[in-house]
Design an enzyme around this catalytic site. Structure first.
Site, PDB file in Angstrom:
ATOM      1  N   GLU A  84      25.765  44.209  88.164  1.00 54.74           N
ATOM      2  CA  GLU A  84      26.118  45.337  87.296  1.00 54.74           C
ATOM      3  C   GLU A  84      27.634  45.504  87.381  1.00 54.74           C
ATOM      4  O   GLU A  84      28.151  46.007  88.383  1.00 54.74           O
ATOM      5  CB  GLU A  84      25.408  46.618  87.757  1.00 54.74           C
ATOM      6  CG  GLU A  84      23.901  46.561  87.679  1.00 54.74           C
ATOM      7  CD  GLU A  84      23.370  46.822  86.280  1.00 54.74           C
ATOM      8  OE1 GLU A  84      24.149  47.345  85.445  1.00 54.74           O
ATOM      9  OE2 GLU A  84      22.194  46.515  86.029  1.00 54.74           O
ATOM     10  N   CYS A 132      31.671  53.327  85.404  1.00 50.77           N
ATOM     11  CA  CYS A 132      31.655  52.119  84.573  1.00 50.77           C
ATOM     12  C   CYS A 132      31.233  52.429  83.148  1.00 50.77           C
ATOM     13  O   CYS A 132      31.628  51.743  82.213  1.00 50.77           O
ATOM     14  CB  CYS A 132      30.754  51.055  85.194  1.00 50.77           C
ATOM     15  SG  CYS A 132      29.065  51.604  85.499  1.00 50.77           S
TER      16      CYS A 132
END
Length: 471
Positions: free
Chosen positions: A227, A261
């Site tokens: 990720e 993010c």
């Protein structure tokens, strides 16, 4: 290893790093305990998880206080600890529903063969997590992996390690759990040792580090669930509700000081509403308050010193190429902490670092577009494909635009909804990640390997089957 306090700038905590041989020993202990752990029923593992929930709740205040020092965010620290309780409860409910290996059945291609299936959990899952949401991103993979029957070797970021002290106490209070969940302290070398002693890796962090970990996993032939970073775009269509759009964009861009993010990092606004959008968001950005007094305000200091340097470099690069700074624009040292007020940038383009490289800070660069095709071209002009947003009063139009954006999750008339919605399966596009989704049911099911049992119910074929004269 000395650890910096993001609020004071002082190095007031010492992290004792685990040597590679210590990490190896922890992995061996997990493997030994895993022989019993994976044989427990899913309900038995839920029972252990519920015990951990109890001990975690007991130490919740201590963990939140440590997190608040790690991140200089008191409210979000409380939200993180509360979120972990929610994850434990959610997986305790959903895990047993999902654990349902198929019943034995006849093969469609070989009618005398019965097919049985077993789901086999990985032995040791290595979890390497980042500094921006230290607790949540440490346990978002750990909890379902444990419930699936895996052991976990967990290395949180060395930038924000204080919370591990309280977390480790909560784990130690449940001996069955402590046998299969062990924390690793340290930096890059400890991370390498985790990779070298695991059967699968879950990594959350930057693209460059993710690529290195992916290569190391490929060398060992183990799966890597990565990720990675994002450069999330927002497309604000001509008919968008400006009150909705500016509220959502501001919160997404500067909430948690932009250190997420899934933060929006580049904004594309239709030319007919561009001036009004900029005017509104500047007004709202200017009203955001800093938590220089830790008991009040909305936005804290930057956690990581190197990230603060990168943010200032992006601002300076944009200004040198013609960008205008309408608010903020400067990383400042206030009482030792590094602070950056919400920074609205206009006259930006894709020749500037701020529009193409991940920022991880409270910057709001805004471009105007004339056609939807132009907006989509710019939105997709990126090595990243984590998530995005579309704003429009026309739901069908927004969904149509979203279908052309190359990203794993698109928020409609909001931003960064992946930080609230955990039950929607998604995959990252491009360099923002690879392999199974941590969201939705796949967040649990990806920790199993499928084993087929092929049971012959008739006499097996003999060598006569290969006799040429019978062809």
């Amino acid at each position: 290893m000395k650890v910096r306090n993001p609020r004071t700038g002082e190095y007031d905590y010492e992290l004792v790093e685990d040597a590679p041989e210590v990490v190896e020993k922890k992995a061996q202990e997990i493997r030994s305990a895993h022989k019993t752990w994976h044989k427990r029923t899913i309900r038995e593992r839920v029972s252990v998880l519920q015990k951990w929930l109890g001990s975690f709740t007991e130490f919740q205040t201590e963990i939140a206080e440590q997190l608040a020092i790690d991140t200089a965010r008191k409210r979000i620290a409380k939200v993180e600890t509360g979120g972990i309780i929610g994850l434990m409860q959610a997986w305790s409910y959903r895990g047993p529903q999902l654990y349902n290996p198929p019943a034995e059945r006849p093969s469609a291609s070989a009618t005398t063969v019965q097919i049985g299936q077993q789901w086999v959990p990985y032995g040791v899952v290595g979890v390497i997590s980042p500094w921006n949401f230290p607790l949540l991103l440490a346990l978002i993979d750990t909890i379902p992996a444990l419930l699936a029957g895996c052991g976990v070797l967990l290395k949180p970021s060395e930038v924000t390690p204080r919370f591990m002290d309280g977390l480790e106490k909560s784990i130690a209070a449940v001996p069955e759990l402590a046998a299969v969940l062990k924390l690793v302290r340290g930096g890059a070398e400890a991370g390498k040792a985790v990779v070298n002693n695991s059967d699968a890796i879950c990594f959350t962090g930057s693209v460059p580090t993710g690529k290195k970990i992916g290569a190391a996993c490929a060398e060992r032939f183990i799966p890597a669930f990565l990720e990675l970073g994002g450069k999330d775009p927002a497309i604000v269509l001509e008919d968008a509700d400006l009150e909705v759009a500016t509220d959502a964009v501001l919160r997404s861009c500067v909430g948690a000081t932009g250190q997420a993010c899934q933060s929006l990092e580049r904004i594309y606004v239709h030319e007919n509403i561009y001036d009004s959008f900029v005017e509104q968001i500047v007004k709202k950005a200017t009203a955001v308050t800093l938590t220089t007094n830790p008991d009040e305000g909305q936005m804290g200091p930057l956690i990581f010193e190197k990230q603060a340097e990168k943010i200032q470099e992006q601002i300076d690069d944009a200004v040198s190429k013609g960008a205008k700074v309408l608010t903020g624009g400067k990383v400042e040292n206030i009482n030792g902490g590094l602070w950056c007020a919400p920074t609205v940038l206009t006259d930006v383009n894709h020749d500037m670092d701020v529009m193409v490289d991940e920022t991880f800070g409270p910057l709001i660069p805004i471009m105007s577009f004339s056609t939807e095709e132009q907006a989509l071209d710019w939105a997709n002009d990126s090595i990243f494909g984590l998530s995005a947003s579309v704003f429009s009063k026309d739901r069908d139009k927004a969904i149509e635009i979203a279908s052309h954006i190359e990203a794993g999750a698109i928020s409609i008339n909001d931003g960064s909804l992946t930080n609230k919605v955990y039950d929607a399966e998604k995959n990252s596009f491009k360099e923002s990640g690879i392999n199974g989704s941590r969201m939705g049911d796949a967040g649990f099911l990806r920790f199993f390997r499928k084993k087929a049992l092929l049971i012959q119910t008739a006499h097996p074929e003999t060598m006569a089957h290969f006799e040429e004269s019978s062809s």
